[in-house]
Design an enzyme around this catalytic site. Structure first.
Site, PDB file in Angstrom:
ATOM      1  N   LYS A 274       0.845  -1.198   0.000  1.00 37.58           N
ATOM      2  CA  LYS A 274       0.000   0.000   0.000  1.00 37.58           C
ATOM      3  C   LYS A 274       0.879   1.245   0.000  1.00 37.58           C
ATOM      4  O   LYS A 274       2.023   1.202   0.461  1.00 37.58           O
ATOM      5  CB  LYS A 274      -0.850   0.015   1.283  1.00 37.58           C
ATOM      6  CG  LYS A 274      -1.969  -1.011   1.319  1.00 37.58           C
ATOM      7  CD  LYS A 274      -2.774  -0.887   2.601  1.00 37.58           C
ATOM      8  CE  LYS A 274      -3.888  -1.917   2.670  1.00 37.58           C
ATOM      9  NZ  LYS A 274      -4.940  -1.737   1.649  1.00 37.58           N
ATOM     10  N   ARG A 348     -10.170 -11.729   2.095  1.00 36.12           N
ATOM     11  CA  ARG A 348     -10.980 -12.807   1.512  1.00 36.12           C
ATOM     12  C   ARG A 348     -10.244 -14.146   1.573  1.00 36.12           C
ATOM     13  O   ARG A 348     -10.878 -15.190   1.665  1.00 36.12           O
ATOM     14  CB  ARG A 348     -11.380 -12.432   0.074  1.00 36.12           C
ATOM     15  CG  ARG A 348     -10.220 -12.257  -0.863  1.00 36.12           C
ATOM     16  CD  ARG A 348     -10.584 -11.440  -2.111  1.00 36.12           C
ATOM     17  NE  ARG A 348     -10.812 -10.022  -1.793  1.00 36.12           N
ATOM     18  CZ  ARG A 348     -11.146  -9.102  -2.680  1.00 36.12           C
ATOM     19  NH1 ARG A 348     -11.319  -9.433  -3.948  1.00 36.12           N
ATOM     20  NH2 ARG A 348     -11.337  -7.843  -2.319  1.00 36.12           N
TER      21      ARG A 348
HETATM   22  N1  BES Z   1      -8.016  -3.833   4.490  1.00 37.12           N
HETATM   23  C1  BES Z   1      -8.204  -3.434   3.148  1.00 37.12           C
HETATM   24  C2  BES Z   1      -9.504  -2.684   2.918  1.00 37.12           C
HETATM   25  C3  BES Z   1      -9.626  -1.353   3.613  1.00 37.12           C
HETATM   26  C4  BES Z   1      -9.303  -0.191   2.944  1.00 37.12           C
HETATM   27  C5  BES Z   1     -10.143  -1.266   4.877  1.00 37.12           C
HETATM   28  C6  BES Z   1      -9.453   1.021   3.566  1.00 37.12           C
HETATM   29  C7  BES Z   1     -10.284  -0.048   5.501  1.00 37.12           C
HETATM   30  C8  BES Z   1      -9.954   1.100   4.853  1.00 37.12           C
HETATM   31  C9  BES Z   1      -8.193  -4.661   2.242  1.00 37.12           C
HETATM   32  O1  BES Z   1      -7.407  -5.709   2.660  1.00 37.12           O
HETATM   33  C10 BES Z   1      -7.695  -4.234   0.922  1.00 37.12           C
HETATM   34  O2  BES Z   1      -6.555  -3.870   0.841  1.00 37.12           O
HETATM   35  N2  BES Z   1      -8.542  -4.289  -0.092  1.00 37.12           N
HETATM   36  C11 BES Z   1      -8.194  -3.906  -1.394  1.00 37.12           C
HETATM   37  C12 BES Z   1      -8.750  -4.927  -2.340  1.00 37.12           C
HETATM   38  C13 BES Z   1      -8.222  -4.805  -3.743  1.00 37.12           C
HETATM   39  C14 BES Z   1      -6.741  -5.111  -3.787  1.00 37.12           C
HETATM   40  C15 BES Z   1      -8.984  -5.765  -4.637  1.00 37.12           C
HETATM   41  C16 BES Z   1      -8.785  -2.531  -1.646  1.00 37.12           C
HETATM   42  O3  BES Z   1      -9.860  -2.225  -1.135  1.00 37.12           O
HETATM   43  O4  BES Z   1      -8.146  -1.735  -2.325  1.00 37.12           O
HETATM   44 MN    MN Z   2      -5.413  -5.528   1.993  1.00 33.60          MN
END
Ligand code: BES
Ligand code: MN
Ligand code: ZN
Length: 497
Positions: A274, A348
């Site tokens: 990230k 997931r």
């Molecule tokens: N934990 C994150 C989602 C999240 C984002 C929670 C912001 C709280 C605040 C999750 O694991 C994630 O990174 N999801 C990705 C999925 C994508 C790679 C398909 C996302 O939401 O960008």
């Molecule tokens: Mn994630």
């Protein structure tokens, strides 16, 4: 802050809060006080154009003709419109308004307002509940906070005609608040303090409440074939855990209700890392598991008459020489294989194994999972509703209703074959992401659905509701504890005899 209940009477001095009903004004004790003070309350209300709208406040400091340091007027709104939720909100407003008033004690007079639709005891219990919920503070790491910024209020006494019935009703609600506080605690803790092992220890502490707790380590999970979960954890120096909590308050042998939580104690994204900005927020990527833990505490605390199992999948998602790579193929406990195209879509993956394990092991009446699964749900619903996805209309409706009753609201979004085919994959049985920029939250949900095996199931995407950046009536800014009140209510309203 402690909540106490007492006779409906005015104290002599100190800090006093008085309720005002919109349209009807002061209640009986309020009117008495106004008279004693030579009409000071009525004049202040007039001067401040104060009408007693819900949660509207007016503060009088050291009003002449009285011994009070402060009188807080607080609006209950139109008496006919008072509900459990507005009562909670009122309590929260009083707690916040008096938190730094200087006195350790305050009394809130809830004396008889005409037209109130709630029973006095219910009203008073919910006001106390709201006050307690709002008084939460996570300040254990602040060693130098100036004294005048620390809350002073330690005890709020609610004066009501039905004080013993109110106290009894509050007793149950207080157990739910305890669960909410536990959730807020574990979600607020920094990620160097809370990681899979330490979070599993917090689960073990629930044995004191009569919850049976079992902790599976890496070796045991390997044996069970949980390759999807283990793949996420393999880049971390902190080994993963799967915790199973059981509360058996229902009929012996009856199939349990199951709640499953995503517990990523820190989500860097892994190799699909990230951006640095805001990454600290990912300490609360375990809020789904936090909610399940708090829910178990609430149910056990109030001795719910239901069999309930809580399963939390605990991992840390880190980049490392040993971390999972984009392109890796993992085999889940279900036997289905997954091509991991983005290591940041990790929630997931861990839930795939946790859900499969839960349905296979417990044959539950239903499974509800909670997960901070997608940023996309924040785009869809902001911070107002959590996303609801379900293969079962009845469960879905019950959850939605429980949401409206508790203020932890849900909004249902679709599943379906048209979305599901987006995760079909040439290399493995499925991939862990869909098409870029398209229906991200739904894709997460249809992925999970491949691991529920036709058990009635609902997925709650709580990425937008687990944490709040502004104070709310019963939720101070920070970890909200979202899910505990909602699911406690689901159990209470539909699954206890
Ligand atoms: N934990 C994150 C989602 C999240 C984002 C929670 C912001 C709280 C605040 C999750 O694991 C994630 O990174 N999801 C990705 C999925 C994508 C790679 C398909 C996302 O939401 O960008
Ligand atoms: Mn994630
Ligand atoms: Zn995550």
């Amino acid at each position: 802050m402690k909540i106490a209940y007492a006779q409906n009477a005015l104290p002599q001095s100190g800090v006093l809060a008085i309720t005002v009903s919109q349209g009807r004004g002061l209640g009986s004790l309020g009117a008495e006080l106004d008279q004693k003070s030579g009409g000071a309350l009525a004049r202040a209300m007039e001067a401040g154009r104060y009408t007693g709208k819900a949660d509207e406040t007016l503060t009088l400091l050291a009003p002449g003709g009285t011994e009070y340091a402060r009188i807080l007027l607080v609006g209950i709104g139109a008496a006919e419109k008072v509900t459990d939720l507005t009562a909670q909100s009122l309590g929260g407003t009083v707690a916040a308004s008096l938190a730094r008033a200087g006195d350790p004690d305050a009394t809130l007079v809830l004396d008889g307002h005409d037209g109130l639709v709630l029973a006095p005891a219910t009203f008073a219990a919910n006001v106390g509940y709201g006050a307690r919920l709002r008084s939460y503070r996570f300040d254990k790491y602040r060693t130098k906070e100036p004294k005048d910024q620390k809350p002073t209020l330690k005890k709020l006494t609610l004066a009501t005609t039905e004080h013993s019935a109110a106290k009894k009703a509050y007793g149950k609600l207080e157990k739910i608040a305890d669960g909410v506080f536990l959730t807020r605690d574990v979600v607020s803790e920094p990620p160097n303090v809370i990681y899979p092992e330490t979070l599993s220890e917090r689960c073990l502490a629930l044995t004191e409440l009569g919850v049976k707790v079992e902790v599976l380590d890496e070796k045991q999970m390997k044996k069970l074939g949980m390759g999807a979960l283990l793949g996420v954890g393999q880049g971390s120096a902190k080994p993963p855990r799967l915790v199973i909590m059981r509360w058996d308050g229902g009929e012996k042998g009856a199939a349990p209700l199951a709640f499953v939580g995503k517990g990523v104690t820190f989500d860097t994204g892994g190799i699909s890392i990230k951006p640095a900005a805001g990454m600290e927020d990912m300490k609360w990527d375990m809020a789904g598991s936090g909610a399940v833990i708090g829910l178990m505490a609430a149910l056990a605390g109030r001795k719910a008459k239901a069999n309930v199992v809580g399963v939390v999948a605990l991992v840390e998602n880190m980049p490392d020489g040993n971390a999972q790579r984009p392109g890796d193929v993992v085999t889940s406990m279900s036997g289905q294989t997954i091509e991991v195209l983005n290591t940041d879509a990790e929630g997931r993956l861990i839930l795939a194994d946790a859900l499969w394990y839960t349905q296979a092991t417990f044959k539950p009446r239903f499974m509800v999972d909670l997960a901070t699964l997608t940023g996309a749900i924040i785009v869809s619903l902001g911070n107002e509703h959590a996303g609801l996805f379900s293969n079962n209309d009845e469960l879905s409706q019950r959850l939605t209703d429980a949401g409206l009753k508790t203020g932890e609201t849900l909004w249902r979004l679709p599943l379906g074959a048209a979305y599901d085919k987006d995760i079909d994959c040439d290399v493995a049985d499925m991939k862990n992401i869909g098409s870029p920029g398209k229906a991200g939250s739904i894709i997460g949900a249809v992925f999970l659905q491949r691991f529920v095996n036709d058990v009635p199931w609902a997925h709650l995407d709580i990425a937008g509701t687990a944490w709040t950046k502004k104070d709310g009536a019963t939720v101070p800014k920070g970890a909200s504890g979202y899910g505990v009140r909602l699911l406690d209510r689901l159990v209470a309203d539909y699954y206890e005899d």
